[in-house]
Design a protein around this motif. Structure first.
Motif, PDB file in Angstrom:
ATOM      1  N   ALA A   1      -2.823   5.712  -0.555  1.00 11.92           N
ATOM      2  CA  ALA A   1      -1.406   5.349  -0.632  1.00 11.92           C
ATOM      3  C   ALA A   1      -0.901   5.519  -2.059  1.00 11.92           C
ATOM      4  N   HIS A   2      -1.721   5.133  -3.036  1.00  7.80           N
ATOM      5  CA  HIS A   2      -1.345   5.301  -4.442  1.00  7.80           C
ATOM      6  C   HIS A   2      -1.252   6.783  -4.822  1.00  7.80           C
ATOM      7  N   LEU A   3      -2.153   7.610  -4.305  1.00  8.02           N
ATOM      8  CA  LEU A   3      -2.079   9.043  -4.574  1.00  8.02           C
ATOM      9  C   LEU A   3      -0.790   9.633  -4.001  1.00  8.02           C
ATOM     10  N   PHE A   4      -0.417   9.195  -2.807  1.00  5.45           N
ATOM     11  CA  PHE A   4       0.827   9.650  -2.190  1.00  5.45           C
ATOM     12  C   PHE A   4       2.028   9.239  -3.036  1.00  5.45           C
ATOM     13  N   ALA A   5       2.060   7.970  -3.445  1.00  2.00           N
ATOM     14  CA  ALA A   5       3.180   7.470  -4.243  1.00  2.00           C
ATOM     15  C   ALA A   5       3.260   8.178  -5.590  1.00  2.00           C
ATOM     16  N   LEU A   6       2.121   8.365  -6.237  1.00  2.00           N
ATOM     17  CA  LEU A   6       2.090   9.055  -7.529  1.00  2.00           C
ATOM     18  C   LEU A   6       2.641  10.473  -7.402  1.00  2.00           C
ATOM     19  N   GLY A   7       2.189  11.196  -6.386  1.00  6.31           N
ATOM     20  CA  GLY A   7       2.670  12.559  -6.185  1.00  6.31           C
ATOM     21  C   GLY A   7       4.159  12.614  -5.897  1.00  6.31           C
ATOM     22  N   CYS A   8       4.640  11.677  -5.081  1.00  9.40           N
ATOM     23  CA  CYS A   8       6.078  11.618  -4.790  1.00  9.40           C
ATOM     24  C   CYS A   8       6.881  11.364  -6.056  1.00  9.40           C
ATOM     25  N   GLU A   9       6.409  10.450  -6.887  1.00  5.94           N
ATOM     26  CA  GLU A   9       7.152  10.094  -8.097  1.00  5.94           C
ATOM     27  C   GLU A   9       7.219  11.250  -9.087  1.00  5.94           C
TER      28      GLU A   9
ATOM     29  N   ARG B   1      16.851   4.403   0.971  1.00  4.63           N
ATOM     30  CA  ARG B   1      17.225   4.106  -0.409  1.00  4.63           C
ATOM     31  C   ARG B   1      15.997   3.757  -1.238  1.00  4.63           C
ATOM     32  N   GLN B   2      14.943   3.247  -0.579  1.00  3.76           N
ATOM     33  CA  GLN B   2      13.690   2.982  -1.276  1.00  3.76           C
ATOM     34  C   GLN B   2      12.518   3.270  -0.344  1.00  3.76           C
ATOM     35  N   VAL B   3      11.433   3.752  -0.930  1.00  2.00           N
ATOM     36  CA  VAL B   3      10.213   4.045  -0.191  1.00  2.00           C
ATOM     37  C   VAL B   3       9.102   3.155  -0.728  1.00  2.00           C
ATOM     38  N   VAL B   4       8.344   2.554   0.191  1.00  2.00           N
ATOM     39  CA  VAL B   4       7.211   1.703  -0.162  1.00  2.00           C
ATOM     40  C   VAL B   4       5.983   2.259   0.539  1.00  2.00           C
TER      41      VAL B   4
ATOM     42  N   LEU C   1       6.899  14.401  -8.587  1.00  2.00           N
ATOM     43  CA  LEU C   1       7.585  15.582  -8.072  1.00  2.00           C
ATOM     44  C   LEU C   1       9.059  15.333  -7.756  1.00  2.00           C
ATOM     45  N   SER C   2       9.368  14.157  -7.188  1.00  2.71           N
ATOM     46  CA  SER C   2      10.747  13.886  -6.766  1.00  2.71           C
ATOM     47  C   SER C   2      11.591  13.234  -7.851  1.00  2.71           C
ATOM     48  N   ARG C   3      10.934  12.601  -8.854  1.00  2.00           N
ATOM     49  CA  ARG C   3      11.606  11.809  -9.880  1.00  2.00           C
ATOM     50  C   ARG C   3      12.271  10.565  -9.294  1.00  2.00           C
ATOM     51  N   GLU C   4      11.758  10.116  -8.135  1.00  2.00           N
ATOM     52  CA  GLU C   4      12.228   8.894  -7.486  1.00  2.00           C
ATOM     53  C   GLU C   4      11.156   7.816  -7.639  1.00  2.00           C
ATOM     54  N   SER C   5      11.598   6.553  -7.751  1.00  2.00           N
ATOM     55  CA  SER C   5      10.643   5.442  -7.841  1.00  2.00           C
ATOM     56  C   SER C   5      10.084   5.116  -6.460  1.00  2.00           C
ATOM     57  N   ILE C   6       8.768   4.959  -6.384  1.00  2.00           N
ATOM     58  CA  ILE C   6       8.092   4.585  -5.141  1.00  2.00           C
ATOM     59  C   ILE C   6       7.231   3.355  -5.446  1.00  2.00           C
ATOM     60  N   LEU C   7       7.429   2.270  -4.715  1.00  2.00           N
ATOM     61  CA  LEU C   7       6.574   1.103  -4.886  1.00  2.00           C
ATOM     62  C   LEU C   7       5.328   1.280  -4.040  1.00  2.00           C
ATOM     63  N   CYS C   8       4.164   1.034  -4.625  1.00  2.00           N
ATOM     64  CA  CYS C   8       2.914   1.088  -3.872  1.00  2.00           C
ATOM     65  C   CYS C   8       2.082  -0.137  -4.173  1.00  2.00           C
ATOM     66  N   LEU C   9       1.679  -0.848  -3.126  1.00  2.00           N
ATOM     67  CA  LEU C   9       0.827  -2.021  -3.254  1.00  2.00           C
ATOM     68  C   LEU C   9      -0.215  -2.026  -2.148  1.00  2.00           C
ATOM     69  N   GLU C  10      -1.404  -2.496  -2.451  1.00  2.00           N
ATOM     70  CA  GLU C  10      -2.399  -2.768  -1.417  1.00  2.00           C
ATOM     71  C   GLU C  10      -1.768  -3.722  -0.406  1.00  2.00           C
ATOM     72  N   SER C  11      -2.081  -3.567   0.863  1.00  2.00           N
ATOM     73  CA  SER C  11      -1.336  -4.273   1.908  1.00  2.00           C
ATOM     74  C   SER C  11      -1.392  -5.786   1.780  1.00  2.00           C
TER      75      SER C  11
ATOM     76  N   THR D   1      12.005   2.724   3.797  1.00  2.00           N
ATOM     77  CA  THR D   1      10.995   3.352   4.654  1.00  2.00           C
ATOM     78  C   THR D   1       9.629   2.934   4.135  1.00  2.00           C
ATOM     79  N   LEU D   2       8.844   2.331   5.001  1.00  2.00           N
ATOM     80  CA  LEU D   2       7.486   1.903   4.663  1.00  2.00           C
ATOM     81  C   LEU D   2       6.508   2.962   5.161  1.00  2.00           C
ATOM     82  N   VAL D   3       5.658   3.449   4.266  1.00  2.00           N
ATOM     83  CA  VAL D   3       4.631   4.426   4.620  1.00  2.00           C
ATOM     84  C   VAL D   3       3.277   3.718   4.584  1.00  2.00           C
ATOM     85  N   LEU D   4       2.675   3.567   5.751  1.00  2.00           N
ATOM     86  CA  LEU D   4       1.420   2.836   5.899  1.00  2.00           C
ATOM     87  C   LEU D   4       0.280   3.808   6.190  1.00  2.00           C
ATOM     88  N   PHE D   5      -0.812   3.683   5.432  1.00  2.00           N
ATOM     89  CA  PHE D   5      -2.024   4.453   5.690  1.00  2.00           C
ATOM     90  C   PHE D   5      -2.996   3.523   6.413  1.00  2.00           C
TER      91      PHE D   5
END
Length: 348
Positions: free
Chosen positions: A221-229, A207-210, A231-241, A257-261
């Motif tokens: 991580a920010h580049l990944f979130a920006l691209g997802c947003e 339901r949410q991706v971080v 292209l998908s039109r879904e909100s993605i939260l991205c923060l430095e760990s 789902t947490l996506v960790l680089f």
């Protein structure tokens, strides 16, 4: 990885946007190699200015700003006072005094805020990284021009890879790593594509991706979130760990789902703290892992050659682009076709 994108692009009502992205991605590695070779003279001049002044201000917008952050973090590791600020921030709240070199990063060379910053920095050595040497920024600075012309597709893929490749070429001249290692990183990738398919399944059902990462792996991580947003039109939260650990962890749950680089070294070891957090919160876990350590428990791990510098990031580019595009295809039947935005933002 192209086959994976084409598989999910079949879900779309209009596939023209993704086909445009694929056309860019198909030549990003060859264009990066050509860019590194063709920009040698500019890279040497830029490297000399950085080495002489021991300082650099980096300005850009969107994906260019995150590429700047990545570059700045690498430069700071070798003693350069590198400061990456979004051009929109600098435009209205400039640094009171700056006499050292400045880098303007813009794939089009026409991003409105970045162009407007030019007039605030007269008297400084002005450099740029762009895909359009005939643009305003290309003409008014000492430009390092990437090969192949401007990117046409909506989301940044090829343009980001070329930009980071030229930045890495500067770091190679400054002694951060060898040219052989840089070329190897360009042709690197994940150990298996199967792990990307598993990761995609977790992203689609969430339901949410971080997204998160530390040091040089925070900008990716920010580049990944920006691209997802976009292209998908879904909100993605991205923060430095570190920032994520200070309170926002409360949003994590079995619906996340947490996506960790994850990089190698001390910061890669710190990522182990997410194992205990995952036990408590129950979130799904995807790790883009460039560490030499064991995989984190209960995570879908996408393995890459170990590293903690720009080269490790370059090795992840095609894989994270594949995941963000396929995620978008599952969420947005018009992936790659903007509703409100444009490739070049010319209005504030």
């Amino acid at each position: 990885m192209r086959a994976m994108i084409e598989k999910y692009a079949s879900l779309l009502q209009d596939g023209s946007g993704v086909q445009a992205i694929l056309a860019e991605m198909d030549r990003q590695i060859s264009d990066a190699s050509i860019s590194i070779d063709s920009a040698k003279e500019g890279v040497r001049e830029f490297s000399k200015a950085i080495r002489t002044n021991k300082a650099l201000l980096l300005l850009g917008m969107g994906a260019s700003h995150y590429a700047n952050e990545l570059f700045a973090l690498q430069l700071r590791k070798v003693g350069i006072q590198a400061i990456a600020i979004s051009a929109s921030e600098f435009l209205y709240d400039p640094l009171p005094v700056w006499k050292a070199p400045v880098l303007f990063t813009s794939q089009s060379g026409e991003s409105v805020e970045t162009v407007r910053c030019l007039s605030l920095l007269q008297g400084c050595q002005l450099f740029s990284i762009t895909l359009n040497g005939n643009s305003t920024i290309g003409r008014k600075t000492y430009a390092l021009v990437a090969s192949g012309g401007e990117e046409k597709a909506f989301a940044g893929t090829r343009s980001v890879t070329l930009t980071i490749s030229l930045m890495a070429s500067v770091c190679e001249v400054l002694g951060c790593f060898t040219k052989k290692d840089l070329q190897s990183a360009l042709h690197s990738g994940p150990e298996t594509v199967d792990s990307l398919e598993k990761a995609l399944g977790l992203l689609i059902q969430a339901r949410q991706v971080v997204a998160t990462g530390r040091s040089l792996f925070s900008p990716i991580a920010h580049l990944f979130a920006l691209g997802c947003e976009e292209l998908s039109r879904e909100s993605i939260l991205c923060l430095e760990s570190g920032q994520l650990r200070h309170g926002p962890t409360e949003i994590l749950s079995s619906d996340t789902t947490l996506v960790l680089f994850r990089q190698d070294g001390t910061l890669g070891q710190l990522a182990g703290s997410f194992e205990e957090l995952q036990k408590k919160a129950g979130f799904s876990f995807v790790v883009f892992d460039a560490s030499s350590y064991r995989a984190l428990d209960r995570a879908v791990t996408i393995r890459f050659p170990a590293g903690e510098d720009m080269l490790a990031v370059l090795g992840m580019m095609s894989a994270f682009q594949t995941l963000m595009i396929t995620f978008a295809c599952a969420k947005n039947p018009y992936t790659g076709i903007p509703r409100y935005g444009s490739k070049v933002t010319t209005t504030e």
